[in-house]
Design an enzyme around this catalytic site. Structure first.
Site: not given
Length: 482
Positions: A228, A250
């Protein structure tokens, strides 16, 4: 037509929210209602985490052959159900057919790759200075993983985040994006029908800002996989640090595509179109900064503008359509703000900036500088900036003038220069003569800086999802000296 109703998947059964709360999921093409969805609160998080923990007691002892079989069966079932998955990807999140098929093909490959993990969870034998002592290290699963996925590639990320834990003997609570709950429920049905035991895989639907902290800090949760925004990633990282939980984050990207004067221009233009405008730029790997060496700048820009203007934005089920709708009003407002702010501060709108319904047409800016919001911030839409640079070194310096570091690409026919730039660039992934947007199931996928920490992918999942334990065995009657 009645709205489809979606409930949680907890402990091997579908359940409504304990408060019976729901929310409406909308299709982004015209914002019409798509599904009525159970809305999780803290008591539902508790139920899911305890169900996953209860299942872990036996799931951790499942054999490599069993987990391999379930993952392989899930891949076969996904291949059989690809049309149903494509329909949800198109209707729920506005994926053009091209992107939906891209995502399904990747997810199948990821499941097949993950099926190889259970037999690769190896330990070590270690020498000991103590006579008669046998020393070894083994890997053990951690327990419950909380996996929090985004809307843009919900099937790919469900596979990337959940199969590593499942393959290594952990159990999972998936918190799906509020924009893509129907896709997560399809995944639950896929894993159920593949044979995964009740409670090994659970799905919550709802809003991350309401229940994300409760899930991440729940005492039963031992690891967190999150994809996100950098802002939310920093917040979750702080929670994981405070509560001593393993985290894989990530996050966003502001990815440079460097095109040097000897580049194959046809290939570079194709990479710039695909890498920026696939799924309307709603990708963390999108080529949102294109750095072109001066001798070919004008020709590249002319060709790129023409190619961008030809990007299809018709029927989402047409293979000619690359550009779909932007997911939500909040995200549409963000894109408009980035474009308007850049133009207000002197940037040139070379093409695009126009909207057709909820679709932003491919937008190319020049003259972008550090006064503009889009210089540093990720837009997450079909908006890119093209910069003229005087040399390869200038391109490298500009590429590294950013807090992100996810993906990068360089186009050149000079191998020495390609290697020098790929080693000098501050990014987790670099592609030579290929787009910034690329992924494969077995590679270490991830970024540096504000793009996150840790790596997704079968090669790194074993380390991330297991804990080392050292065991020694002393032969009876042997010396116990130190």
């Amino acid at each position: 037509m009645a709205l489809k109703k979606l409930n949680f998947w907890i402990g091997g059964e579908f359940r409504a929210a304990q408060s019976n709360a729901t929310f409406v999921d909308h299709t982004p093409v015209d914002d019409s209602p798509y599904a009525e969805v159970a809305r999780a609160a803290v008591e539902d998080v508790q139920l899911a985490a305890e169900a996953a923990h209860a299942a872990f007691a036996s799931y951790r002892d499942t054999t490599p052959g069993q987990r391999e079989t379930w993952l392989g069966k899930a891949a076969d079932l996904l291949e059989q159900r690809k049309d149903a998955f494509a329909d949800v990807l198109i209707d729920e999140i506005g994926s053009p057919l091209l992107k939906a098929h891209f995502e399904i093909k990747y997810a199948i490959a990821h499941l097949r790759t993950a099926a190889g993990i259970p037999r690769r969870i190896t330990g070590q034998t270690l020498p000991s200075d103590v006579p008669g002592r046998f020393s070894m290290s083994v890997r053990e699963p951690l327990g419950v993983f909380a996996c929090i996925t985004p809307f843009n590639v919900p099937l790919i990320k469900a596979m990337k985040q959940c199969t590593g834990p499942l393959a290594t003997g952990n159990t999972v609570v998936l918190l799906a994006s509020e924009e893509a709950p129907a896709l997560a429920i399809l995944v639950a049905e896929l894993f159920r029908d593949a044979g995964f035991p009740a409670g090994s895989f659970n799905v919550l639907t709802g809003f991350g800002h309401e229940i994300g902290d409760d899930l991440v800090t729940h005492p039963r949760v031992k690891g967190v996989n999150f994809t996100g925004s950098t802002r939310v990633g920093r917040h979750l990282s702080a929670l994981c640090g405070k509560h001593m939980k393993r985290a894989l984050l990530e996050l966003g990207g502001k990815n440079p595509l460097i095109i040097l004067k000897d580049a194959d221009l046809d290939a570079a233009v194709h990479a710039a179109v695909f890498g920026m405008f696939l799924f309307q730029g709603q990708a963390c790997m999108a080529s949102s900064r294109i750095l072109v060496e001066a001798p070919i700048y004008d020709e590249f820009l002319s060709r790129y503008k023409a190619a961008a203007a030809g990007v299809g934005y018709g029927d989402l089920r047409s293979p000619k359509t690359m550009l779909g709708p932007i997911i939500s009003q909040r995200q549409r407002d963000r894109i408009r703000h980035h474009i308007d702010d850049a133009v207000a501060h002197g940037a040139t709108l070379e093409t695009g900036g126009k909207w057709v319904g909820n679709r932003c047409l491919p937008t190319i800016l020049t003259g972008v500088d550090s006064r503009m919001v889009c210089y540093q911030e990720e837009t997450f839409g079909p908006v890119t900036a093209v910069y003229k640079v005087g040399s390869a070194d200038a391109a490298l310096a500009l590429a590294n003038d950013n807090c992100y570091g996810l993906s990068a690409a360089v186009f050149t026919q000079n191998l020495d220069e390609a290697m020098r730039i790929s080693q000098g660039i501050h990014a987790g992934m670099v592609h030579v003569n290929a787009p910034t947007l690329h992924d494969e199931p077995h590679v270490p996928f991830g970024g540096v800086g504000d793009s996150g920490m840790g790596r997704e992918g079968a090669q790194t999942d074993i380390d991330h999802c297991t804990e080392w334990k050292w065991i020694t065995i002393q032969a009876p009657g042997a010396s116990h000296g130190h």
